[in-house]
Scaffold this motif. Structure first.
Motif, PDB file in Angstrom:
ATOM      1  N   GLU A   1      40.771  41.360  54.090  1.00 48.33           N
ATOM      2  CA  GLU A   1      40.554  41.411  52.647  1.00 48.33           C
ATOM      3  C   GLU A   1      39.789  42.692  52.293  1.00 48.33           C
ATOM      4  O   GLU A   1      38.895  43.106  53.035  1.00 48.33           O
ATOM      5  CB  GLU A   1      39.752  40.192  52.184  1.00 48.33           C
ATOM      6  CG  GLU A   1      40.543  38.901  52.156  1.00 48.33           C
ATOM      7  CD  GLU A   1      41.640  38.933  51.090  1.00 48.33           C
ATOM      8  OE1 GLU A   1      41.374  39.431  49.981  1.00 48.33           O
ATOM      9  OE2 GLU A   1      42.757  38.488  51.391  1.00 48.33           O
ATOM     10  N   PRO A   2      40.120  43.335  51.165  1.00 49.16           N
ATOM     11  CA  PRO A   2      39.392  44.554  50.769  1.00 49.16           C
ATOM     12  C   PRO A   2      37.922  44.263  50.520  1.00 49.16           C
ATOM     13  O   PRO A   2      37.550  43.186  50.031  1.00 49.16           O
ATOM     14  CB  PRO A   2      40.097  44.978  49.472  1.00 49.16           C
ATOM     15  CG  PRO A   2      41.430  44.293  49.501  1.00 49.16           C
ATOM     16  CD  PRO A   2      41.212  43.006  50.242  1.00 49.16           C
ATOM     17  N   VAL A   3      37.082  45.238  50.875  1.00 48.57           N
ATOM     18  CA  VAL A   3      35.640  45.127  50.655  1.00 48.57           C
ATOM     19  C   VAL A   3      35.232  46.230  49.677  1.00 48.57           C
ATOM     20  O   VAL A   3      35.512  47.413  49.917  1.00 48.57           O
ATOM     21  CB  VAL A   3      34.859  45.276  51.978  1.00 48.57           C
ATOM     22  CG1 VAL A   3      33.361  45.230  51.704  1.00 48.57           C
ATOM     23  CG2 VAL A   3      35.256  44.175  52.948  1.00 48.57           C
ATOM     24  N   VAL A   4      34.598  45.846  48.575  1.00 45.88           N
ATOM     25  CA  VAL A   4      34.172  46.805  47.559  1.00 45.88           C
ATOM     26  C   VAL A   4      32.673  47.050  47.712  1.00 45.88           C
ATOM     27  O   VAL A   4      31.876  46.115  47.796  1.00 45.88           O
ATOM     28  CB  VAL A   4      34.478  46.293  46.140  1.00 45.88           C
ATOM     29  CG1 VAL A   4      33.943  47.279  45.094  1.00 45.88           C
ATOM     30  CG2 VAL A   4      35.975  46.098  45.956  1.00 45.88           C
ATOM     31  N   LYS A   5      32.306  48.349  47.774  1.00 42.47           N
ATOM     32  CA  LYS A   5      30.901  48.721  47.928  1.00 42.47           C
ATOM     33  C   LYS A   5      30.524  49.729  46.849  1.00 42.47           C
ATOM     34  O   LYS A   5      31.365  50.502  46.388  1.00 42.47           O
ATOM     35  CB  LYS A   5      30.655  49.325  49.310  1.00 42.47           C
ATOM     36  CG  LYS A   5      30.976  48.382  50.467  1.00 42.47           C
ATOM     37  CD  LYS A   5      30.710  49.051  51.813  1.00 42.47           C
ATOM     38  CE  LYS A   5      31.039  48.118  52.968  1.00 42.47           C
ATOM     39  NZ  LYS A   5      30.780  48.761  54.290  1.00 42.47           N
ATOM     40  N   LYS A   6      29.261  49.701  46.471  1.00 41.70           N
ATOM     41  CA  LYS A   6      28.776  50.612  45.432  1.00 41.70           C
ATOM     42  C   LYS A   6      28.486  51.980  46.037  1.00 41.70           C
ATOM     43  O   LYS A   6      28.018  52.086  47.165  1.00 41.70           O
ATOM     44  CB  LYS A   6      27.515  50.049  44.789  1.00 41.70           C
ATOM     45  CG  LYS A   6      27.065  50.791  43.524  1.00 41.70           C
ATOM     46  CD  LYS A   6      25.906  50.080  42.869  1.00 41.70           C
ATOM     47  CE  LYS A   6      25.488  50.779  41.571  1.00 41.70           C
ATOM     48  NZ  LYS A   6      24.365  50.087  40.908  1.00 41.70           N
ATOM     49  N   GLY A   7      28.756  53.030  45.252  1.00 37.25           N
ATOM     50  CA  GLY A   7      28.477  54.384  45.705  1.00 37.25           C
ATOM     51  C   GLY A   7      29.725  55.099  46.177  1.00 37.25           C
ATOM     52  O   GLY A   7      30.845  54.637  45.977  1.00 37.25           O
ATOM     53  N   ALA A   8      29.511  56.250  46.816  1.00 42.50           N
ATOM     54  CA  ALA A   8      30.625  57.042  47.344  1.00 42.50           C
ATOM     55  C   ALA A   8      30.897  56.644  48.788  1.00 42.50           C
ATOM     56  O   ALA A   8      29.987  56.191  49.492  1.00 42.50           O
ATOM     57  CB  ALA A   8      30.297  58.532  47.268  1.00 42.50           C
ATOM     58  N   PRO A   9      32.125  56.791  49.284  1.00 42.28           N
ATOM     59  CA  PRO A   9      32.430  56.450  50.673  1.00 42.28           C
ATOM     60  C   PRO A   9      31.565  57.271  51.624  1.00 42.28           C
ATOM     61  O   PRO A   9      31.373  58.472  51.410  1.00 42.28           O
ATOM     62  CB  PRO A   9      33.912  56.808  50.814  1.00 42.28           C
ATOM     63  CG  PRO A   9      34.449  56.810  49.422  1.00 42.28           C
ATOM     64  CD  PRO A   9      33.321  57.243  48.555  1.00 42.28           C
TER      65      PRO A   9
END
Length: 558
Positions: A456-464
């Protein structure tokens, strides 16, 4: 852009300060070493402004010989730098992601036509980095030829192009070999020569014969069961010639260089793929010092003893044998190909690396979202892809009639948009649409979505997060340091070190970074020698998108 003649003003030399800025911009935008940018943009660069047949403005930067190297669409410095075919011929076919098309399509690209999805090799499309988005630059080659024939911008993201079932445009052509920008330089041949040359090439055709005698290059035929010392001598000498021709004279290689570094970094990885068993012990020289002295006597390099250690002072890139050396598949390239094959194999295989896709997301500020009509399509948590954010802004500009009446590239922001996009105390009556989109991204909250394999996709805050590859000089030796890979969770430090030990035929080490938490330790992998390209290939083969690999050569002693 250049399918018809364009008008240009008188050229002028680029000032030294502006040339340095131009080199810095090229190195930053395309993630290339400063030495490569300086080699391309050497002293004597000139610039002039042009206007295409569609009244599109552009700034063109040419070499001292008059060949256009870069162009920037638009007025001033608003547009991004785009390399020309002349520059790409110097920078190499791997400088930008590449798509393959049929030779018959080339003449249409030269006439300014877009490249449609139906004309793109499916293998090359799927081989693009997963991070490729609409507007990203790609080069185009004809099937069976390594020569770049055009450069353009993706008309949609890789994911959307694959999902389109080979319908619609794939690439918007910006410049092609044989168009009027190309003809403004010293190149010859044009469309007919390019097309006929490409049509004569077969994918299965053997490489062209070299003009040098066979005594200056390693054989690529299947090896016998046991290599003779003479065979090994030939293989190791040919590996050095290829390394000088392709890397040593153009990379961040620092001289003086210990003979052991030359051997481990530039000779062993450049052996033919079939000759992994060829090493100095199996040669007629038996010892590295004797081999290097023989190379110096032949004129390939200069070397001397410094405090008992044999040191290579420089190499001779103009030697006739170096110039005549032909390319072949090296051990390093074979390792990269094997990793690509493994990554594309069934996910049930325990050795396959998980494919990773990364998407940038933007959450616009609440005041901007309040401007949208109730019927506007909004994704979950208001996280928009760059293309969706652009459409959102474009739709608002159209609904509020903000387009400039005399130039559609500009907008006249209303009070609501001005309060969002302009800085405190800044007053602007007009903005370019590109600038407005950039400002909207700047005031939005950045997120990124990571998808590994079938998870499942994981969404994180900020830039990669970026994985850092630093090349530095330690004493008399050069080392390559890799860090920052833990957040991706694709491999361990020990796995990477073992992989690089085989790829580089050099020693590796793993050490914990000082100050990192004992509960979540971070590590640094060290490889003896300068291995920018090799390390990048290894990281990409393990699933890391190339876009998120940062190379730092600032600590290399010149």
């Amino acid at each position: 852009m250049f399918k018809r003649p364009f008008t240009s003003k008188t050229s002028a030399p680029v000032r030294s300060s502006d040339l340095r800025k131009l080199r810095d911009e090229l190195a930053r935008d395309f993630t290339v070493p400063a030495s490569v940018a300086k080699e391309l943009l050497s002293d004597g660069v000139t610039t002039y402004r042009g206007t295409t047949h569609l009244d599109e403005y552009c700034t063109i930067f040419s070499s001292a010989a008059g060949d256009p190297l870069l162009f920037r669409p638009g007025k001033g410095t608003d547009g991004a730098l785009i390399p020309t075919i002349y520059a790409l011929d110097i920078l190499g076919p791997d400088f930008l992601p590449q798509l393959v098309t049929a030779p018959e399509v080339v003449e249409h690209l030269v006439s300014g036509s877009a490249l449609f999805s139906a004309g793109v090799s499916d293998k090359s499309l799927r081989g693009l980095p997963d991070s490729m988005l609409e507007g990203n630059l790609v080069t185009i080659v004809a099937q069976g030829s390594p020569h770049i024939v055009a450069i353009g911008q993706l008309a949609a993201s890789k994911r959307d192009l694959i999902a389109s079932d080979r319908k619609g445009k794939a690439v918007i052509t910006l410049h092609a070999r044989g168009d009027f920008l190309w003809k403004s330089g010293t190149g010859a041949g044009g469309v007919d020569a390019t097309t006929s040359a490409l049509e004569a090439v077969s994918l299965d055709a053997p490489p062209p014969e070299a003009t040098a005698t066979t005594s200056t290059k390693p054989s690529e035929e299947a090896p016998s069961e046991a290599l003779t010392p003479a065979d090994v001598d030939l293989i190791l000498r040919g590996a050095l010639l290829l390394a000088i021709k392709t890397t040593l004279s153009k990379s961040t290689a620092s001289f003086p260089m210990p003979a052991s570094s030359l051997y481990s970094t530039y000779i062993l990885p450049f052996r033919p793929a079939h000759a992994a068993s060829a090493d100095i012990k199996g040669s007629s020289f038996k010892k590295l010092a004797q081999f290097v002295k023989a190379l110096a006597k032949a004129g390939y390099l200069t070397a001397k003893e410094v405090k008992g250690d044999l040191v290579v002072m420089n190499v001779n890139a103009t030697h006739a044998d170096v110039v005549a050396a032909r390319s072949y598949k090296t051990i390093a390239q074979a390792g990269a190909s094997a990793d690509k094959a493994t990554a594309g194999a069934s996910t049930s295989s325990s050795s396959a690396s998980p494919s990773v896709s990364v998407r940038e997301l933007f959450k616009p500020p609440s005041p901007f979202l309040a401007l949208l009509p109730a019927s506007a399509s909004r994704p979950e948590n208001d996280l928009f892809l760059p293309s969706e954010l652009k459409k959102l802004l474009t739709d608002y500009i159209a609904s509020a009639s903000l387009t400039h009446p005399r130039d559609a590239k500009f907008i006249q922001p209303d009070a609501s948009l001005s309060s969002l996009l302009l800085k405190k105390g800044e007053v602007l009556d007009v903005l370019t649409k590109d600038d407005a989109l950039k400002r909207l991204k700047d005031v939005s909250t950045r997120f990124f979505e990571v998808t590994k394999g079938g998870e499942e996709p994981v969404v994180k805050k900020g830039a990669p997060p970026a994985v850092k590859v630093a090349i530095k000089t330690v004493g008399k030796r050069m080392v390559t340091l890799i860090s920052g890979f833990e957040p991706w969770g694709l491999f361990t430090a020990d796995d990477l070190a073992e992989d690089l030990r085989h790829r580089a035929a050099s020693s590796t080490a793993v050490q914990q970074i000082q100050g990192s938490s004992p509960k979540a330790p971070k590590y640094e992998v060290m490889v003896q020698g300068s291995h920018e390209s090799l390390v990048t290939q290894a990281l990409v083969a393990r699933g890391l998108p190339k876009l998120y690999i940062e190379v730092d050569t600032s600590k290399v002693k010149r």
